[in-house]
Design an enzyme around this catalytic site. Sequence first.
Site, short mmCIF file in Angstrom:
data_model
loop_
_atom_site.label_atom_id
_atom_site.label_comp_id
_atom_site.label_asym_id
_atom_site.label_seq_id
_atom_site.Cartn_x
_atom_site.Cartn_y
_atom_site.Cartn_z
N VAL A 58 35.56 56.92 91.05
CA VAL A 58 34.67 55.91 90.46
C VAL A 58 35.47 54.67 90.12
CG1 VAL A 58 32.98 55.47 88.66
CG2 VAL A 58 33.36 57.82 89.46
N ILE A 85 39.77 57.54 88.62
CA ILE A 85 39.36 56.17 88.33
C ILE A 85 40.00 55.24 89.36
CG2 ILE A 85 39.39 54.29 86.66
CD1 ILE A 85 37.64 56.69 85.88
N LYS A 86 39.15 54.53 90.09
CA LYS A 86 39.63 53.60 91.12
C LYS A 86 39.95 52.25 90.47
CE LYS A 86 37.51 53.49 95.07
NZ LYS A 86 36.40 53.36 96.05
N VAL A 87 41.16 51.79 90.69
CA VAL A 87 41.64 50.54 90.10
C VAL A 87 42.17 49.63 91.21
CG1 VAL A 87 43.27 49.51 88.48
CG2 VAL A 87 42.26 51.74 87.97
#
Length: 226
Positions: A58, A85-87
């Site tokens: 996400v 967590i996509k950063v």
Amino acid sequence: MLVLIDDARIEEIENLYDKYPYDGVTTNPSILKAAGHSPIEQLKMIRRILPPTSQLHVQVVSDQTDRMIQEAQFLMDHIGENIYIKVPVTEPGLRAIPRLVQQGIKVTATAIYTAMQAFMAAKAGASYAAPYVNRLDNMGADGVRVAKTIHDIFRVQGLKAEVLAASFKNSQQILDLCQHGIGAVTAAPDVLRALTYHDATFMAEENFTNDFYMLVNSVAGTHLHP
């Protein structure tokens, strides 16, 4: 090699999981927009239908480090376990990655277009680096080669991160990466279906079935008319 579904539509995810045990789902704001529902509610529904061991990736949407961290904490609190967590690998994103990792949050570095972006993200603690294969091709680069280079750098440098290659136009690109030992890929449903479907296989199955019943009918006819 892990194979993930790059889509947020519940019916597509369920349909694909009915046919093969995929390893998870990747999303981004554009994919969630296409699903047509509240993003957080859509993510909750995806998490509920996925097996517990399947990954869900996400993406944060803020462009400031502190806000990225706040968003990541919110997502972890409201969606569930086994979340990545996509950063994006912007300067604020690269500052956020080690802080998230220190909190025990798994990170996928995304929007990667160069091998050094991936290298720096892995040094910061990202679990995955996601190069955009087909987008790189459209820019005149070789997306498959970039993904392979990132993989090789990770291994040579002793980094624990894996490549999560994204953005594919065909199954051949995925085959090339599978042969190279890439850790994971994520692709749209039509590309994933092409991984296993072949007209020749369908025709062979049909021929085998027809031959079997022709034989059965022939034997039955012999028994009826000695």
